[in-house]
Design a protein around this motif. Structure first.
Motif, PDB file in Angstrom:
ATOM      1  N   ILE A 170       0.876  -1.179   0.000  1.00 25.76           N
ATOM      2  CA  ILE A 170       0.000   0.000   0.000  1.00 25.76           C
ATOM      3  C   ILE A 170       0.908   1.223   0.000  1.00 25.76           C
ATOM      4  CG2 ILE A 170      -1.847   1.240   1.194  1.00 25.76           C
ATOM      5  CD1 ILE A 170      -2.410  -1.364   2.750  1.00 25.76           C
ATOM      6  N   ASP A 171       0.860   2.001  -1.067  1.00 25.73           N
ATOM      7  CA  ASP A 171       1.715   3.189  -1.158  1.00 25.73           C
ATOM      8  C   ASP A 171       1.229   4.260  -0.185  1.00 25.73           C
ATOM      9  OD1 ASP A 171       3.263   2.102  -3.108  1.00 25.73           O
ATOM     10  OD2 ASP A 171       2.063   2.921  -4.766  1.00 25.73           O
ATOM     11  N   PRO A 172       2.155   5.116   0.270  1.00 29.29           N
ATOM     12  CA  PRO A 172       1.719   6.268   1.071  1.00 29.29           C
ATOM     13  C   PRO A 172       0.848   7.189   0.227  1.00 29.29           C
ATOM     14  CG  PRO A 172       4.113   5.986   1.171  1.00 29.29           C
ATOM     15  CD  PRO A 172       3.616   5.064   0.098  1.00 29.29           C
ATOM     16  N   PRO A 173      -0.015   8.006   0.862  1.00 29.11           N
ATOM     17  CA  PRO A 173      -0.842   8.935   0.082  1.00 29.11           C
ATOM     18  C   PRO A 173       0.046   9.896  -0.707  1.00 29.11           C
ATOM     19  CG  PRO A 173      -1.282   9.135   2.464  1.00 29.11           C
ATOM     20  CD  PRO A 173      -0.207   8.121   2.307  1.00 29.11           C
ATOM     21  N   SER A 174      -0.477  10.388  -1.828  1.00 24.89           N
ATOM     22  CA  SER A 174       0.343  11.260  -2.662  1.00 24.89           C
ATOM     23  C   SER A 174       0.749  12.508  -1.871  1.00 24.89           C
ATOM     24  CB  SER A 174      -0.431  11.571  -3.945  1.00 24.89           C
ATOM     25  OG  SER A 174      -0.689  12.906  -4.064  1.00 24.89           O
ATOM     26  N   GLY A 175       1.992  12.903  -2.038  1.00 23.44           N
ATOM     27  CA  GLY A 175       2.514  14.047  -1.289  1.00 23.44           C
ATOM     28  C   GLY A 175       3.074  13.672   0.077  1.00 23.44           C
ATOM     29  N   HIS A 176       3.022  12.390   0.448  1.00 22.29           N
ATOM     30  CA  HIS A 176       3.505  11.975   1.777  1.00 22.29           C
ATOM     31  C   HIS A 176       4.444  10.763   1.656  1.00 22.29           C
ATOM     32  CE1 HIS A 176       0.621  14.674   3.779  1.00 22.29           C
ATOM     33  NE2 HIS A 176      -0.121  14.396   2.712  1.00 22.29           N
ATOM     34  N   PRO A 177       5.519  10.924   0.863  1.00 21.92           N
ATOM     35  CA  PRO A 177       6.354   9.754   0.548  1.00 21.92           C
ATOM     36  C   PRO A 177       7.076   9.171   1.755  1.00 21.92           C
ATOM     37  CG  PRO A 177       7.433  11.791  -0.157  1.00 21.92           C
ATOM     38  CD  PRO A 177       6.044  12.163   0.285  1.00 21.92           C
ATOM     39  N   PHE A 178       7.191   9.940   2.838  1.00 19.95           N
ATOM     40  CA  PHE A 178       7.984   9.438   3.968  1.00 19.95           C
ATOM     41  C   PHE A 178       7.153   8.706   5.017  1.00 19.95           C
ATOM     42  CE2 PHE A 178      10.380  13.243   2.456  1.00 19.95           C
ATOM     43  CZ  PHE A 178      11.400  12.519   1.846  1.00 19.95           C
ATOM     44  N   LEU A 179       5.877   8.532   4.734  1.00 21.64           N
ATOM     45  CA  LEU A 179       5.039   7.791   5.688  1.00 21.64           C
ATOM     46  C   LEU A 179       5.409   6.305   5.619  1.00 21.64           C
ATOM     47  CD1 LEU A 179       2.786   7.808   7.772  1.00 21.64           C
ATOM     48  CD2 LEU A 179       1.136   7.546   5.910  1.00 21.64           C
ATOM     49  N   ARG A 180       5.895   5.756   6.723  1.00 22.17           N
ATOM     50  CA  ARG A 180       6.403   4.381   6.726  1.00 22.17           C
ATOM     51  C   ARG A 180       5.336   3.352   7.082  1.00 22.17           C
ATOM     52  NH1 ARG A 180      11.115   6.988   9.096  1.00 22.17           N
ATOM     53  NH2 ARG A 180      12.928   6.578   7.792  1.00 22.17           N
ATOM     54  N   LEU A 181       4.149   3.800   7.454  1.00 22.98           N
ATOM     55  CA  LEU A 181       3.102   2.857   7.856  1.00 22.98           C
ATOM     56  C   LEU A 181       1.806   3.236   7.156  1.00 22.98           C
ATOM     57  CD1 LEU A 181       1.952   0.576   9.551  1.00 22.98           C
ATOM     58  CD2 LEU A 181       1.869   2.103  11.523  1.00 22.98           C
ATOM     59  N   THR A 182       1.310   2.319   6.323  1.00 25.82           N
ATOM     60  CA  THR A 182       0.080   2.598   5.565  1.00 25.82           C
ATOM     61  C   THR A 182      -0.970   1.508   5.805  1.00 25.82           C
ATOM     62  OG1 THR A 182       1.114   1.489   3.682  1.00 25.82           O
ATOM     63  CG2 THR A 182       1.218   3.903   3.719  1.00 25.82           C
ATOM     64  N   ARG A 183      -0.736   0.658   6.795  1.00 22.44           N
ATOM     65  CA  ARG A 183      -1.630  -0.481   7.012  1.00 22.44           C
ATOM     66  C   ARG A 183      -2.855  -0.111   7.837  1.00 22.44           C
ATOM     67  NH1 ARG A 183       2.364  -5.509   8.412  1.00 22.44           N
ATOM     68  NH2 ARG A 183       0.436  -6.467   9.137  1.00 22.44           N
ATOM     69  N   LEU A 184      -3.850  -0.991   7.765  1.00 26.58           N
ATOM     70  CA  LEU A 184      -4.949  -0.935   8.729  1.00 26.58           C
ATOM     71  C   LEU A 184      -4.405  -1.502  10.032  1.00 26.58           C
ATOM     72  CD1 LEU A 184      -8.075  -2.311   6.795  1.00 26.58           C
ATOM     73  CD2 LEU A 184      -7.469   0.069   7.280  1.00 26.58           C
ATOM     74  N   LEU A 185      -4.638  -0.793  11.132  1.00 26.47           N
ATOM     75  CA  LEU A 185      -4.059  -1.244  12.397  1.00 26.47           C
ATOM     76  C   LEU A 185      -4.774  -2.493  12.909  1.00 26.47           C
ATOM     77  CD1 LEU A 185      -3.404   2.127  14.245  1.00 26.47           C
ATOM     78  CD2 LEU A 185      -1.985   0.900  12.580  1.00 26.47           C
ATOM     79  N   GLU A 186      -3.962  -3.362  13.549  1.00 28.79           N
ATOM     80  CA  GLU A 186      -4.496  -4.592  14.144  1.00 28.79           C
ATOM     81  C   GLU A 186      -4.110  -4.636  15.614  1.00 28.79           C
ATOM     82  OE1 GLU A 186      -3.676  -8.427  12.141  1.00 28.79           O
ATOM     83  OE2 GLU A 186      -2.932  -7.164  10.509  1.00 28.79           O
ATOM     84  N   ALA A 187      -4.936  -5.297  16.416  1.00 27.01           N
ATOM     85  CA  ALA A 187      -4.628  -5.418  17.857  1.00 27.01           C
ATOM     86  C   ALA A 187      -3.262  -6.053  18.041  1.00 27.01           C
ATOM     87  CB  ALA A 187      -5.704  -6.264  18.535  1.00 27.01           C
ATOM     88  N   ASP A 188      -2.531  -5.533  19.011  1.00 25.95           N
ATOM     89  CA  ASP A 188      -1.199  -6.017  19.414  1.00 25.95           C
ATOM     90  C   ASP A 188      -0.078  -5.643  18.448  1.00 25.95           C
ATOM     91  OD1 ASP A 188      -2.142  -6.945  21.798  1.00 25.95           O
ATOM     92  OD2 ASP A 188      -2.450  -8.996  21.084  1.00 25.95           O
ATOM     93  N   GLN A 189      -0.367  -4.798  17.471  1.00 24.21           N
ATOM     94  CA  GLN A 189       0.746  -4.169  16.767  1.00 24.21           C
ATOM     95  C   GLN A 189       1.329  -3.102  17.692  1.00 24.21           C
ATOM     96  OE1 GLN A 189      -1.196  -2.742  13.227  1.00 24.21           O
ATOM     97  NE2 GLN A 189      -0.477  -4.469  11.993  1.00 24.21           N
ATOM     98  N   VAL A 190       2.619  -2.845  17.555  1.00 26.43           N
ATOM     99  CA  VAL A 190       3.241  -1.745  18.306  1.00 26.43           C
ATOM    100  C   VAL A 190       3.804  -0.759  17.294  1.00 26.43           C
ATOM    101  CG1 VAL A 190       5.003  -1.068  19.980  1.00 26.43           C
ATOM    102  CG2 VAL A 190       3.764  -3.225  20.278  1.00 26.43           C
ATOM    103  N   LEU A 191       3.516   0.507  17.495  1.00 31.05           N
ATOM    104  CA  LEU A 191       3.930   1.526  16.539  1.00 31.05           C
ATOM    105  C   LEU A 191       4.212   2.827  17.275  1.00 31.05           C
ATOM    106  CD1 LEU A 191       0.963   3.290  15.867  1.00 31.05           C
ATOM    107  CD2 LEU A 191       0.525   0.928  15.219  1.00 31.05           C
ATOM    108  N   THR A 192       4.812   3.759  16.537  1.00 29.17           N
ATOM    109  CA  THR A 192       5.116   5.053  17.150  1.00 29.17           C
ATOM    110  C   THR A 192       4.094   6.090  16.681  1.00 29.17           C
ATOM    111  OG1 THR A 192       6.543   5.862  15.359  1.00 29.17           O
ATOM    112  CG2 THR A 192       7.594   4.530  17.071  1.00 29.17           C
ATOM    113  N   ILE A 193       3.872   7.075  17.545  1.00 25.73           N
ATOM    114  CA  ILE A 193       3.085   8.266  17.185  1.00 25.73           C
ATOM    115  C   ILE A 193       4.007   9.444  17.459  1.00 25.73           C
ATOM    116  CG2 ILE A 193       1.046   9.671  17.700  1.00 25.73           C
ATOM    117  CD1 ILE A 193       0.227   7.037  16.508  1.00 25.73           C
ATOM    118  N   GLU A 194       4.486  10.107  16.387  1.00 29.87           N
ATOM    119  CA  GLU A 194       5.552  11.094  16.554  1.00 29.87           C
ATOM    120  C   GLU A 194       5.382  12.325  15.651  1.00 29.87           C
ATOM    121  OE1 GLU A 194       9.402   9.779  14.935  1.00 29.87           O
ATOM    122  OE2 GLU A 194       8.521   7.798  14.640  1.00 29.87           O
TER     123      GLU A 194
END
Ligand code: GLY
Ligand code: MN
Ligand code: MN
Length: 465
Positions: A382-406
């Protein structure tokens, strides 16, 4: 091809033998959680093997990489797929072999060497789950591998074919995509390791803030951080970002200046820690005085928490990233850095100039953990939205994933200058920009575990202990 002489430079014997104990985890609960972790690994590998049409997975810990024209190696970084089986982060030339229905085998390489300290005998809560075979010479690995190499897949980096022992199927996409996709969802054991990595990182952050308040240089703050987390530099999950004043505007600022600035105004620290191979990735920003910049940090902290409160299973992370642009646009207008409606500030590229990175990424054994752009376990991306090439996470979130909010907000003149000549440029208040520039910028980064209806904030929990 002849077996390369492994050499031991890069071994981090301290990681497996003596290390300063920092009480950050309940060892009993970790031990109790580990068998279920191995069960999950077995079922993930069984499915991956079935899809690959193979009978055995051979997972290599890796080989140290030699420096060009030198007889030293770069610091050893283990294959994350190996570390996901067991907490060995500093033992090159080891192999986990998994055959469905059998307990996993660990071929543990303990070189006979008097130049370096060989890895200690395996010990700890994890050993009961493995059939451990200790070898003292690389040639002896072959005796423990499945005889039918055609039925094996090899997972790991191969710089010397000799280390694959005749296995031709190296990192087949069929299996690897499945393993990488599934690694984003953490087991109970992994979550406990990640909580411990957060607690360890927070110890460093508290020591670093103290050193900043005492007027120390970036280098001294860095040393205080390393000491508090109990990590040598090579054990950190990534190079510490220790930025005073305008250096805070450099997203991955890579130096630690020995000079103390004449006037210290602000401090941005992006630094993590490891526990059993799992990383934390934490950012905080501080003002030296209780001034307008301090008020902006408090305002930005509230914005970050609003974003955290949106996290839950089923959320499209790209939508959260776009929501962050909306919030940054409103903030720019509110504090007078740029004037205009949120839509105008976004469409004219102004929010991207002040906030030019993604909102977050998956976190685990790797700091930017694999699989952030995967749409499923077959390799669809899943590519990042246009104009946002540096977005490293484009998935639908699932329980027990760990990610950053920054989220972040910086004065980066290169990006502001790029807007010159566009309609958006006139919307920026240059006086306000001149005010903010000496502080560099703000980033606040938490590590969160996705829940069905919310999230667990590993970072704030660790700060609030
Ligand atoms: N420490 C790098 C990052 O936050 O992604
Ligand atoms: Mn990060
Ligand atoms: Mn970070």
């Amino acid at each position: 091809m002849a077996l390369a002489k492994p050499g031991c430079q890069g071994y981090d014997a301290a990681m497996t033998t003596t290390r300063r104990k920092i009480k950050i985890v309940d060892e009993v609960s970790l031990a109790n959680l580990f068998p279920d972790h191995v069960d999950t690994m077995e079922s993930r590998y069984s499915r991956a093997l079935e899809r690959a049409g193979a009978g055995h997975a051979v997972v290599f810990s890796g080989a140290p990489l030699p420096v060009f024209l030198d007889d030293y190696n770069y610091p050893f970084k283990a294959n994350p797929h190996f570390v996901s089986w067991l907490p060995l982060t500093s033992t090159p030339f080891c192999y986990v072999i998994y055959t469905p229905g059998d307990p996993p085998v660990l071929i543990y390489y303990q070189e006979k060497d008097y130049w370096h300290l060989p890895p200690a005998n395996p010990e700890g809560f994890w050993t009961a789950q493995f059939d451990i075979r200790i070898v003292h010479a690389l040639e002896d690995v072959a005796k423990h591998l499945p005889e039918d190499r055609e039925k094996c897949i090899f997972i790991g980096e191969v710089n010397d074919e000799a280390h694959a022992f005749g296995i031709d199927r190296v990192n087949p996409g069929t299996a690897l995509n499945m393993l990488q996709f599934n690694r984003s969802v953490k087991t109970g054991y992994e979550l406990e390791c990640m909580r411990a990595a957060s607690r360890r990182g927070v110890k460093g952050h508290l020591a670093a803030e103290k050193a900043f308040r005492a007027g120390r240089s970036e280098f001294d703050i860095h040393l205080n951080y390393c000491k508090a987390v109990g990590h040598a530099e090579n054990e950190l999950p990534y190079g510490n970002i220790i930025a005073l004043n305008e250096n805070a505007a450099v997203l991955h600022y890579q130096h630690q200046s020995h000079e103390k600035p004449k006037e210290i105004k602000s401090f941005l620290i992006d630094a993590g820690a490891r526990f059993n191979g799992y990383a934390s990735d934490i950012t905080r920003t501080y003002a030296k005085e209780d001034d307008e910049f301090a008020a902006l940090i408090a305002r930005f902290d509230a914005l970050q928490l609003e974003l955290v409160s949106e996290v839950r299973a089923g959320l499209d992370f790209a939508d959260l990233h776009l929501l962050c642009h909306l919030k940054v646009a409103r903030l720019l207008d509110e504090i007078g850095l740029a004037k205009g409606s949120a839509d105008t500030l976004i469409e004219s590229g102004i929010t991207s100039a002040f906030y030019p990175h993604g909102l977050g990424h998956l976190l685990g054994i790797q700091v930017h953990d694999v699989g952030g752009h995967m749409g499923d376990d077959s390799g669809i991306t899943i590519d990042p939205p246009s104009g946002h090439p540096f977005l490293r996470l484009t998935r639908l979130l699932e329980a027990d994933q760990v990610l950053t909010i920054e989220p972040g907000l910086y004065v980066i003149d290169m990006l502001i200058d790029n807007l010159a000549g566009t309609p958006g440029y006139a919307l920026i208040n240059q006086e306000k920009l001149d005010w903010l520039r000496p502080y560099g910028g703000i980033r606040i980064e938490d590590n969160v575990r996705v829940l069905e209806d919310g999230c667990e904030n590993l970072t704030r929990d660790a700060f609030n202990r």
